[in-house]
Design an enzyme around this catalytic site. Structure first.
Site, mmCIF file in Angstrom:
data_model
loop_
_atom_site.group_PDB
_atom_site.id
_atom_site.type_symbol
_atom_site.label_atom_id
_atom_site.label_comp_id
_atom_site.label_asym_id
_atom_site.label_seq_id
_atom_site.Cartn_x
_atom_site.Cartn_y
_atom_site.Cartn_z
ATOM 1 N N GLU A 160 0.927 11.817 0.507
ATOM 2 C CA GLU A 160 1.658 11.205 -0.620
ATOM 3 C C GLU A 160 1.315 9.729 -0.645
ATOM 4 O O GLU A 160 2.194 8.876 -0.588
ATOM 5 C CB GLU A 160 3.169 11.299 -0.394
ATOM 6 C CG GLU A 160 3.825 12.580 -0.752
ATOM 7 C CD GLU A 160 5.300 12.587 -0.347
ATOM 8 O OE1 GLU A 160 5.948 13.596 -0.609
ATOM 9 O OE2 GLU A 160 5.796 11.613 0.230
ATOM 10 N N GLY B 163 0.259 6.089 -1.824
ATOM 11 C CA GLY B 163 0.390 5.242 -2.996
ATOM 12 C C GLY B 163 -0.526 4.039 -2.844
ATOM 13 O O GLY B 163 -1.541 3.892 -3.526
ATOM 14 N N ARG B 164 -0.179 3.204 -1.886
ATOM 15 C CA ARG B 164 -0.920 1.969 -1.636
ATOM 16 C C ARG B 164 -2.409 2.218 -1.413
ATOM 17 O O ARG B 164 -3.256 1.543 -1.992
ATOM 18 C CB ARG B 164 -0.341 1.304 -0.388
ATOM 19 C CG ARG B 164 -0.707 -0.151 -0.201
ATOM 20 C CD ARG B 164 -0.150 -0.675 1.114
ATOM 21 N NE ARG B 164 1.236 -0.313 1.320
ATOM 22 C CZ ARG B 164 2.271 -1.061 0.949
ATOM 23 N NH1 ARG B 164 2.059 -2.222 0.376
ATOM 24 N NH2 ARG B 164 3.498 -0.665 1.160
ATOM 25 N N ARG C 39 5.984 -8.817 -4.322
ATOM 26 C CA ARG C 39 5.795 -8.677 -2.866
ATOM 27 C C ARG C 39 5.810 -10.017 -2.111
ATOM 28 O O ARG C 39 6.467 -10.116 -1.079
ATOM 29 C CB ARG C 39 4.530 -7.866 -2.554
ATOM 30 C CG ARG C 39 4.603 -6.423 -3.081
ATOM 31 C CD ARG C 39 3.415 -5.578 -2.668
ATOM 32 N NE ARG C 39 3.446 -5.233 -1.264
ATOM 33 C CZ ARG C 39 2.734 -5.803 -0.314
ATOM 34 N NH1 ARG C 39 1.870 -6.764 -0.618
ATOM 35 N NH2 ARG C 39 2.862 -5.456 0.926
ATOM 36 N N GLY D 205 1.850 5.663 3.739
ATOM 37 C CA GLY D 205 1.817 4.804 4.916
ATOM 38 C C GLY D 205 0.443 4.319 5.338
ATOM 39 O O GLY D 205 0.352 3.399 6.146
ATOM 40 N N CYS E 64 13.200 -19.719 -11.829
ATOM 41 C CA CYS E 64 14.099 -20.691 -11.203
ATOM 42 C C CYS E 64 14.539 -20.147 -9.848
ATOM 43 O O CYS E 64 15.727 -19.893 -9.612
ATOM 44 C CB CYS E 64 15.295 -20.948 -12.108
ATOM 45 S SG CYS E 64 14.775 -21.495 -13.740
ATOM 46 N N GLU E 65 13.578 -19.905 -9.016
ATOM 47 C CA GLU E 65 13.775 -19.374 -7.666
ATOM 48 C C GLU E 65 12.665 -19.966 -6.825
ATOM 49 O O GLU E 65 11.489 -19.823 -7.173
ATOM 50 C CB GLU E 65 13.583 -17.843 -7.664
ATOM 51 C CG GLU E 65 14.774 -17.034 -8.083
ATOM 52 C CD GLU E 65 15.845 -16.936 -7.008
ATOM 53 O OE1 GLU E 65 15.563 -17.236 -5.829
ATOM 54 O OE2 GLU E 65 16.967 -16.570 -7.375
ATOM 55 N N TYR F 107 8.773 -9.932 0.457
ATOM 56 C CA TYR F 107 8.415 -9.679 1.860
ATOM 57 C C TYR F 107 7.618 -10.812 2.486
ATOM 58 O O TYR F 107 7.178 -10.692 3.625
ATOM 59 C CB TYR F 107 7.534 -8.420 1.987
ATOM 60 C CG TYR F 107 7.982 -7.180 1.283
ATOM 61 C CD1 TYR F 107 9.160 -6.521 1.651
ATOM 62 C CD2 TYR F 107 7.197 -6.611 0.275
ATOM 63 C CE1 TYR F 107 9.541 -5.354 1.027
ATOM 64 C CE2 TYR F 107 7.578 -5.435 -0.356
ATOM 65 C CZ TYR F 107 8.747 -4.818 0.015
ATOM 66 O OH TYR F 107 9.114 -3.656 -0.592
HETATM 67 C C1 LIG Z 1 6.757 5.020 -1.117
HETATM 68 C C2 LIG Z 1 6.521 6.415 -0.721
HETATM 69 C C3 LIG Z 1 5.220 6.908 -0.550
HETATM 70 C C4 LIG Z 1 3.985 6.040 -0.701
HETATM 71 O O1 LIG Z 1 3.943 5.026 0.223
HETATM 72 P P1 LIG Z 1 2.630 4.094 0.350
HETATM 73 O O2 LIG Z 1 3.021 3.104 1.395
HETATM 74 O O3 LIG Z 1 2.407 3.494 -0.977
HETATM 75 O O4 LIG Z 1 1.521 4.977 0.770
HETATM 76 C C5 LIG Z 1 5.072 8.233 -0.217
HETATM 77 N N1 LIG Z 1 6.133 9.049 -0.050
HETATM 78 C C6 LIG Z 1 7.401 8.631 -0.215
HETATM 79 C C7 LIG Z 1 8.531 9.589 -0.050
HETATM 80 C C8 LIG Z 1 7.638 7.297 -0.536
HETATM 81 O O5 LIG Z 1 8.893 6.869 -0.691
#
Ligand SMILES: *Cc1c(COP(=O)(O)O)cnc(C)c1O
Length: 425
Positions: free
Chosen positions: A273, A275-276, A311, A231, A342-343, A315
């Site tokens: 956790e 990611g982004r 994305r 997040g 084709c979108e 979005y």
């Molecule tokens: C997608 C996800 C993340 C990572 O989210 P980011 O926005 O990329 O930081 C972490 N934990 C869970 C369970 C997720 O589904």
């Protein structure tokens, strides 16, 4: 803040000779430096660990690089578990945060010794029936419902999200799990996505720390870790102020000392956790302008399309674009930068002011390191691109080859049609 690519035009031209556009390029130096800063920001917490959200960038080379930086992995599917295992993540280095989980995925997570994070109270009997027991260490995902807001600013709507257990359910779940033999507990929540504010994590931490104290006091459960999940966002737009991870770490420390330490819970480990935040800015999609079209609008057609980066189509997300070699030129042309699907939503940018683009120009689409390649698909029979790693020493490593038509047709390999297709390849 001005957004600059992490690679020069000369270097890109050199890379494109070996790996034709489009491709995703990742920046090893940026990834390592950022991972180091995250670790530093939470160094005050003994057990801190980042479990990289594999879904953001499921590439074994990236996972191994993050492993070297001390990260674990956060998985939510069978193949993510398999990839983590193959990359040498073992036991509690793997977090399994899944929802609506197919039982066979619980089975593999258990076999690998991963920490299992239950999304729902009904997953307790499902897990028990599947693996035959309740693991000693177990985690539960929490969803307080309502709106998640900082002062008057609504960040997200957990009450509308399918994830996690209600407050009553998580108390009940802890009691049931404890009765069934669980000894060590974790709590997890993901309440807002892509937050570009230093306040999200401390706010979330307060919710979870207060819950942890109550759960400990009322159920007697021994809480070992609190997982703040993902997040933390990134500034996709040049006018956005980036998060300061040191300020975020310090904000969480303050709440930790205010809530957990006085409750005698100063030994609880914190997990993330992300990611982004870990990968987003350290990847870009490199594409070439191949057409220009002047109709009711001005279009630049590029050789990438939404299957390479979903994305914007999905979005309406903003991704900054740099026309390489024209960084100093005035942005006096208004373009839609489009792919070949084709979108009509296959547009990387709409009404974007950019320097004049000529056929053959290389475009860098920024911040595609997370949720970029990984959201790819095969619509229109388009093939997935290569992924390339720009190493710290300036050399280049292919970390995933581009798909070929043979890959696309591989799922017909059980029937005669495949032999016909193979003949034509
Ligand atoms: C997608 C996800 C993340 C990572 O989210 P980011 O926005 O990329 O930081 C972490 N934990 C869970 C369970 C997720 O589904």
């Amino acid at each position: 803040m001005e957004k600059k690519p992490f690679v020069t035009l000369e270097k890109l031209q050199e890379i494109a000779k070996d790996y034709p556009t489009p491709f995703h390029l990742y920046d090893e130096r940026g990834i390592r430096e950022n991972a180091r800063r995250l670790k530093e920001a939470f160094a005050w917490n003994q057990g801190f660990k980042e479990y990289f959200a594999v879904k953001a960038t499921p590439n074994p080379f990236i996972l191994k690089l993050l492993k070297e930086m001390g990260c674990g992995t956060d998985c939510s599917s069978l193949t993510e578990l398999m990839m983590s295992d193959a990359c040498g993540f073992h036991g509690h280095e793997i977090m399994f945060s899944s929802n609506e989980t197919p039982p066979e995925e619980f089975a593999l997570a258990d076999k690998l010794g991963a920490v299992i994070n239950l999304d729902d109270i009904t997953h307790i009997p499902c897990l028990e029936e599947t693996i035959g027991y309740i693991p000693e260490t177990i985690s539960c995902r929490y969803n307080p419902g309502g709106l998640f807001q900082i002062s008057n600013d609504i960040m997200d709507n957990p009450g509308d999200a399918k994830y996690g257990m209600t407050t009553d359910q998580i108390f009940q779940a802890f009691r049931i799990l404890k009765d069934k033999g669980a000894k060590y507990f974790g709590i997890h929540a993901f309440l807002a996505s892509n937050t570009v504010t230093n306040e999200y994590y401390p706010m979330l931490a307060k919710v979870l720390f207060e819950l942890a104290v109550r759960l400990h006091e009322e159920t007697g459960a021994q809480i070992r870790f609190i997982n703040l999940s993902g997040g933390i966002g990134i500034p996709y737009r040049p006018d956005q102020e980036p998060n300061d991870i040191m300020v975020i770490g310090e904000g969480v420390r303050r709440v930790y000392e205010e809530v957990l330490v006085p409750a005698g819970m100063g030994d609880v480990a914190l997990y993330t956790e992300l990611g982004r935040f870990m990968l987003g800015p350290y990847g870009c999609l490199v594409t070439k302008a191949i057409h220009e079209k002047h109709t009711h609008k001005e279009y630049i057609g590029v050789d990438a399309c939404a299957v390479n980066l979903m994305r914007p189509a999905m979005y309406g997300s903003y991704h900054h674009i740099t026309v390489m070699g024209k960084e100093q030129a005035p942005c006096d042309h208004k373009y839609d930068v489009v792919g070949s699907l084709c979108e009509n939503n296959d547009k990387f940018a709409i009404d974007r002011m950019l320097p004049e683009i000529e056929k053959g120009d290389l475009l860098v689409i920024h911040d595609t390191g997370a949720h970029g390649f990984s959201m790819g698909y095969n619509y229109n029979g388009k093939l997935r691109s290569a992924e390339v790693l720009l190493k710290e020493d300036g050399s280049v490593l292919l970390i995933r080859r581009a798909e070929t038509p043979k890959d696309y047709f591989a799922t017909f390999d059980f029937c005669d049609i495949f032999k016909e297709i193979e003949r034509s390849l």
